[in-house]
Design a protein around this motif. Structure first.
Motif, PDB file in Angstrom:
ATOM      1  N   ALA A   1       0.857  -1.192   0.000  1.00  0.00           N
ATOM      2  CA  ALA A   1       0.000   0.000   0.000  1.00  0.00           C
ATOM      3  C   ALA A   1       0.885   1.232   0.000  1.00  0.00           C
ATOM      4  O   ALA A   1       2.054   1.177   0.388  1.00  0.00           O
ATOM      5  CB  ALA A   1      -0.907   0.005   1.229  1.00  0.00           C
TER       6      ALA A   1
ATOM      7  N   ILE B   1      -4.557   6.962   1.089  1.00  0.00           N
ATOM      8  CA  ILE B   1      -4.004   5.611   1.000  1.00  0.00           C
ATOM      9  C   ILE B   1      -4.450   4.983  -0.312  1.00  0.00           C
ATOM     10  O   ILE B   1      -5.620   5.069  -0.697  1.00  0.00           O
ATOM     11  CB  ILE B   1      -4.386   4.726   2.213  1.00  0.00           C
ATOM     12  CG1 ILE B   1      -3.790   3.322   2.027  1.00  0.00           C
ATOM     13  CG2 ILE B   1      -5.894   4.657   2.438  1.00  0.00           C
ATOM     14  CD1 ILE B   1      -3.705   2.512   3.295  1.00  0.00           C
TER      15      ILE B   1
ATOM     16  N   CYS C   1      -4.201   1.345  -2.668  1.00  0.00           N
ATOM     17  CA  CYS C   1      -3.889  -0.079  -2.569  1.00  0.00           C
ATOM     18  C   CYS C   1      -4.557  -0.789  -3.739  1.00  0.00           C
ATOM     19  O   CYS C   1      -5.733  -0.551  -4.021  1.00  0.00           O
ATOM     20  CB  CYS C   1      -4.393  -0.628  -1.234  1.00  0.00           C
ATOM     21  SG  CYS C   1      -4.103  -2.390  -1.009  1.00  0.00           S
TER      22      CYS C   1
ATOM     23  N   THR D   1      -6.061  -3.310  -4.226  1.00  0.00           N
ATOM     24  CA  THR D   1      -7.054  -4.316  -3.879  1.00  0.00           C
ATOM     25  C   THR D   1      -8.370  -3.912  -4.526  1.00  0.00           C
ATOM     26  O   THR D   1      -8.404  -3.001  -5.350  1.00  0.00           O
ATOM     27  CB  THR D   1      -7.188  -4.447  -2.343  1.00  0.00           C
ATOM     28  OG1 THR D   1      -8.061  -5.540  -2.028  1.00  0.00           O
ATOM     29  CG2 THR D   1      -7.757  -3.167  -1.723  1.00  0.00           C
TER      30      THR D   1
ATOM     31  N   LEU E   1      -9.349   0.073   4.953  1.00  0.00           N
ATOM     32  CA  LEU E   1      -8.137   0.822   4.609  1.00  0.00           C
ATOM     33  C   LEU E   1      -8.165   2.210   5.240  1.00  0.00           C
ATOM     34  O   LEU E   1      -7.141   2.697   5.730  1.00  0.00           O
ATOM     35  CB  LEU E   1      -7.984   0.928   3.094  1.00  0.00           C
ATOM     36  CG  LEU E   1      -7.516  -0.352   2.392  1.00  0.00           C
ATOM     37  CD1 LEU E   1      -7.586  -0.189   0.881  1.00  0.00           C
ATOM     38  CD2 LEU E   1      -6.098  -0.730   2.813  1.00  0.00           C
TER      39      LEU E   1
ATOM     40  N   CYS F   1      -5.284   3.259   7.934  1.00  0.00           N
ATOM     41  CA  CYS F   1      -4.451   4.428   7.666  1.00  0.00           C
ATOM     42  C   CYS F   1      -4.619   5.445   8.794  1.00  0.00           C
ATOM     43  O   CYS F   1      -3.641   5.998   9.306  1.00  0.00           O
ATOM     44  CB  CYS F   1      -4.835   5.017   6.309  1.00  0.00           C
ATOM     45  SG  CYS F   1      -3.916   6.484   5.854  1.00  0.00           S
TER      46      CYS F   1
ATOM     47  N   LEU G   1      -8.587   2.554  -4.501  1.00  0.00           N
ATOM     48  CA  LEU G   1      -8.264   1.155  -4.778  1.00  0.00           C
ATOM     49  C   LEU G   1      -8.866   0.799  -6.133  1.00  0.00           C
ATOM     50  O   LEU G   1      -9.408   1.652  -6.832  1.00  0.00           O
ATOM     51  CB  LEU G   1      -8.764   0.243  -3.644  1.00  0.00           C
ATOM     52  CG  LEU G   1     -10.187   0.407  -3.113  1.00  0.00           C
ATOM     53  CD1 LEU G   1     -11.209  -0.077  -4.104  1.00  0.00           C
ATOM     54  CD2 LEU G   1     -10.341  -0.360  -1.807  1.00  0.00           C
TER      55      LEU G   1
ATOM     56  N   ALA H   1      -1.961  -5.995  -4.505  1.00  0.00           N
ATOM     57  CA  ALA H   1      -2.620  -6.698  -3.403  1.00  0.00           C
ATOM     58  C   ALA H   1      -3.132  -8.032  -3.945  1.00  0.00           C
ATOM     59  O   ALA H   1      -3.267  -8.188  -5.162  1.00  0.00           O
ATOM     60  CB  ALA H   1      -3.776  -5.863  -2.854  1.00  0.00           C
TER      61      ALA H   1
ATOM     62  N   ILE I   1      -4.271  -6.821   3.498  1.00  0.00           N
ATOM     63  CA  ILE I   1      -4.061  -5.398   3.205  1.00  0.00           C
ATOM     64  C   ILE I   1      -4.018  -4.559   4.479  1.00  0.00           C
ATOM     65  O   ILE I   1      -3.378  -3.509   4.492  1.00  0.00           O
ATOM     66  CB  ILE I   1      -5.129  -4.837   2.232  1.00  0.00           C
ATOM     67  CG1 ILE I   1      -6.540  -4.886   2.838  1.00  0.00           C
ATOM     68  CG2 ILE I   1      -5.071  -5.566   0.892  1.00  0.00           C
ATOM     69  CD1 ILE I   1      -7.624  -4.266   1.966  1.00  0.00           C
TER      70      ILE I   1
ATOM     71  N   ALA J   1      -1.312  -1.631   4.981  1.00  0.00           N
ATOM     72  CA  ALA J   1      -1.721  -0.239   5.207  1.00  0.00           C
ATOM     73  C   ALA J   1      -1.077   0.295   6.480  1.00  0.00           C
ATOM     74  O   ALA J   1      -0.569   1.428   6.512  1.00  0.00           O
ATOM     75  CB  ALA J   1      -3.244  -0.160   5.305  1.00  0.00           C
TER      76      ALA J   1
ATOM     77  N   THR K   1       5.627   3.828   0.665  1.00  0.00           N
ATOM     78  CA  THR K   1       5.026   2.585   0.178  1.00  0.00           C
ATOM     79  C   THR K   1       5.606   1.442   0.994  1.00  0.00           C
ATOM     80  O   THR K   1       6.812   1.412   1.241  1.00  0.00           O
ATOM     81  CB  THR K   1       5.355   2.366  -1.314  1.00  0.00           C
ATOM     82  OG1 THR K   1       4.876   3.493  -2.043  1.00  0.00           O
ATOM     83  CG2 THR K   1       4.691   1.107  -1.843  1.00  0.00           C
TER      84      THR K   1
END
Ligand code: MOS
Length: 746
Positions: free
Chosen positions: A453, A465, A467, A469, A480, A484, A499, A507, A519, A523, A588
């Motif tokens: 992430a 954030i 990611c 996913t 998430l 975060c 995302l 992910a 995840i 995160a 990251t």
């Protein structure tokens, strides 16, 4: 009037900094959230898949003269003219799960055999009716129950061996005071998420873009790259919202490749959305099963023998195993334990992952057989399970990372009022109904994969954030945002989540109930690294009150950075970033499972109790109440987590009473390929669902302490209902779903 809770502003953070409402809830209910088929793509054209009408044979010809002249038609692709792909199927031949116009062979009725592309969907559909298709038919295998003797072992090895054996089962059975030997059958189920599969594909030169309804943007990207022989970096997959996955969207099915192929041929974007009826065949199904369970126990209820032999159907394209006996290897202690999986080949579309593949069907057979044993022994079903409680994993002889199943049994039994159950069937009557109580154990594995992430702290005090996913509707956005916020010490309402874009850090597939467990730690790691960078800025900034301190001695909360030893010494995140030039801080990070995966077994458990009312005249079953408690580690978010468990239970009700694909025995097409005839429960079919969790963190499994919850809710539920129907009526229906005709005839 007070607005419903969903529309209230986010509550102030709870102690766990959980989001009370879904991050994406407002966008969902206001229609702002866009699903794959809904993206406006300029100059888009429409593709329609034509399906085989025979179950086995080969295409002889497709005459497209008339169709080609029809209004609006841009292209017609068939195995006779489609571009040859460098990789004919996305996986080696033994695991071919799709057909993409590279061959003329027909493996099942419903197989995609042509794609018509037109200016509008209606024109594409109209032209499809004008194709003149000639087949060479061959006799098809469309029977399952009559061919169990033909069952063979799976050709492909699975993650676990198909067979297992501990102890001497025949000696244990003959030493048993009481034995059970029963066969349970479960039907083919087809995936029917609210959002059917859909893809929009377009090429920019040699680069491929897709919006695709998928549980796995990274997998889609890899499969498309391999199939078209282009670099992975030249494929971008976007999928910000998914209208339900449940395993259906874990694979890249034919239509995804065909949409991309069609887009290449017509040189324009192509939208290919499956109709509801096209969900029955080309995109996988839960295989039908026939499961023989043999149990042997001492007179006081100690299991000596457990044997579970499973036969499932498989397609002729690839072996997909519904591994229904896996949980039987470790759910209860027993000196002997034998399991096997075999397959019968049929001319049907391939099988696929469908919510708790294996456990969903396997717990029906095992947990109903346990109920039969309890009745024969005259021991309470909960007591029987406690007598044979597995304190460690008996299949691998190693400890669990965490197990609180005993508490699940007692908590749920108390809330349910299990002590009021009459063990003798047919005794409890209310009005014209027989009332029954039943229970079962639920279980599902705990999975986790590597995930990454990216976190940014923005100069305006917000955070971002990203990611790679995808949120199936399950709560990935919410989780998430929380992770975060937790990592940065800010309010989750200040976090922007992105995302569903393959350009984001990778992910895993959102399957196997693993997303949150995978995840969440990624995160948290990215947030921690971003926070450390922020602290470094502060301590190196001569204008900061924190100047000269150790970065590790700082903490952050509510937008403030402070010294842990003297919280009055503080600075604000926005001030630190403004003085440093007003640029965001970015980090990251990846997280992956620890080393000692062989030292422990991580498994989720639960106990599910059902009350049914069976009408004495009509035999109609009403599930009045389900009470369940699950042992799933930390519950990361109350609303999304409990919703997942409830949703699984609803599918358990569906499996128990409603859901079943009927295959035409001559033509091999699913007869009931509409939601009018493929029965699933509606609100009136669902009574009270009361779900709790033990909430004991499993920190040996991952730093969150959370195991997955996507699948466990379906497990055990259908067995608990079957057992309740027995308790109500004295009738044991072993052929699922338990429809009223079967109760009437029993
Ligand atoms: Mo699940 S059946 O792994 O989406």
């Amino acid at each position: 009037m007070t607005p419903p809770a969903l529309f209230q502003d986010e509550a102030p953070k709870t102690p766990q900094r959980q989001l009370r409402n879904r991050y994406d809830g407002r966008d969902k209910v206001t229609g702002k959230a866009k699903y794959s088929a809904e993206f406006p793509v300029e100059d888009v054209t429409y593709a329609y898949i034509v399906q085989s009408t025979i179950p086995k044979g080969a295409l002889v010809s497709i005459d497209q003269t008339a169709a080609g002249k029809a209004s609006g038609v841009l292209a017609i692709l068939t195995p006779f003219n489609a571009p040859k792909l460098p990789v004919a199927s996305p996986q080696p031949p033994a695991r071919r799960h799709i057909t993409v116009l590279q061959e003329k062979d027909i493996f099942y009725n419903g197989q995609p055999i042509a794609v018509v592309v037109a200016r509008s969907l209606l024109e594409a559909m109209q032209a499809a009716t004008l194709l003149k298709i000639t087949y060479k038919s061959q006799p098809a295998q469309l029977e399952f129950k009559g061919r169990l003797a033909e069952a063979r072992p799976p050709k492909q090895p699975g993650r676990e061996p198909a067979d297992s054996k501990r102890g001497d089962i025949s000696t244990s059975l003959s030493n048993s005071a009481v034995t059970i030997d029963v066969v349970y059958t479960t039907p083919i189920q087809n995936h029917n998420p609210m959002e059917p599969h859909a893809t929009i594909a377009w090429w920019e030169g040699e680069k491929l873009n897709v919006y695709d309804a998928t549980q796995y943007i990274t997998g889609d990207r890899q499969t498309l790259a391999r199939t078209f022989g282009i670099p992975v970096d030249d494929v971008r997959v976007q999928c910000p919202f998914v209208g339900g996955g449940f395993g259906s969207k874990g694979s890249t099915w034919s239509h995804v490749v065909l949409a991309a192929m069609a887009a290449k041929v017509v040189g324009k974007p192509v939208k290919l959305a499956l109709e509801r009826g096209q969900m029955f065949g080309p995109v996988g199904s839960r295989p039908t099963t026939a499961q023989n369970v043999k149990l042997g126990a001492t007179a006081d209820g100690k299991l000596l023998a457990i044997q579970h032999d499973v036969i499932v159907h498989t397609s002729l394209m690839e072996d997909f195993l519904e591994p229904s006996a896996m949980q039987t290897r470790f759910l209860y202690n027993s000196e002997s334990n034998v399991t096997s999986h075999r397959m019968v080949e049929m001319n049907l579309g391939v099988g696929t992952y469908q919510r708790a593949p294996g456990e969903a069907t396997g717990t029906i057979a095992l947990e109903c057989a346990m109920d039969e044993l309890a009745h024969k022994l005259n021991i309470d079903p909960v007591q029987l399970r406690l007598i044979n409680y597995a304190e460690k994993d008996p299949s691998k002889d190693r400890p669990w990372t965490e197990k609180s199943l005993r508490q699940c049994y007692t908590d749920a039994a108390d809330r349910f009022g299990w002590s009021k159950r009459n063990p003798q069937p047919g005794q409890l009557r209310e009005d014209n109904n027989l009332i029954g109580y039943g229970m079962a154990t639920a279980t599902y594995g705990a999975n986790r994969s590597a995930a990454s992430a990216i976190v940014r702290i923005l100069p305006n005090g917000r955070a971002y954030i990203g990611c790679g996913t995808q949120d199936l509707g399950t709560g990935a956005y919410t989780v998430l945002a929380q992770a975060c916020a937790q990592g940065l010490g800010i309010d989750p309402a200040l976090v922007d989540v992105q995302l569903g874009d393959s350009n984001l850090p990778k992910a895993p597939v959102s399957g196997g109930s693993q997303s949150t467990a995978s995840i969440g730690p990624a995160a948290a790691a990215a947030a921690t690294q971003a926070k450390l960078k922020l602290f470094e800025l502060a301590v190196n900034d001569s204008q900061s009150p924190l100047h000269g301190l150790q970065a590790a001695s700082l903490d952050t909360q509510d937008g403030k950075v402070f010294a842990k030893s003297s919280p009055n010494k503080s600075d604000t995140v926005t001030a630190i970033l403004q003085r440093a030039g007003g640029q965001p801080i970015e980090a990251t990070a990846s997280a992956e499972p620890g080393e000692d995966r062989t030292a422990y077994t991580s498994q989720s458990f639960g106990a599910v109790f059902a009350e049914v009312a069976v009408d004495i005249d009509t035999h109609m079953v009403q599930v009045r109440r389900i009470v369940a408690t699950y042992d799933i580690g930390t519950l990361v978010n109350q609303k999304t987590g409990i919703n997942q468990l409830q949703g699984g239970i609803v599918w358990g009700v569906s499996s128990a009473l409603h859901e079943e694909a009927h295959i035409d025995p001559t033509h091999g097409r699913t007869v009931n390929e509409t939601l009018a005839e493929y029965h699933v429960p509606v609100n009136a079919d669902i009574g009270t669902i009361d779900v709790t969790v033990t909430g004991i963190p499993d920190t040996k499994f991952n730093p969150l302490g959370a195991r997955g919850i996507g699948e466990i809710g379906i497990t055990g539920a259908a067995a608990a209902i079957g057992n309740a129907i027995y308790n109500a009526t004295g009738k044991r229906i072993r052929d699922y779903p338990i429809t009223l005709d079967k109760i009437m005839q029993a």
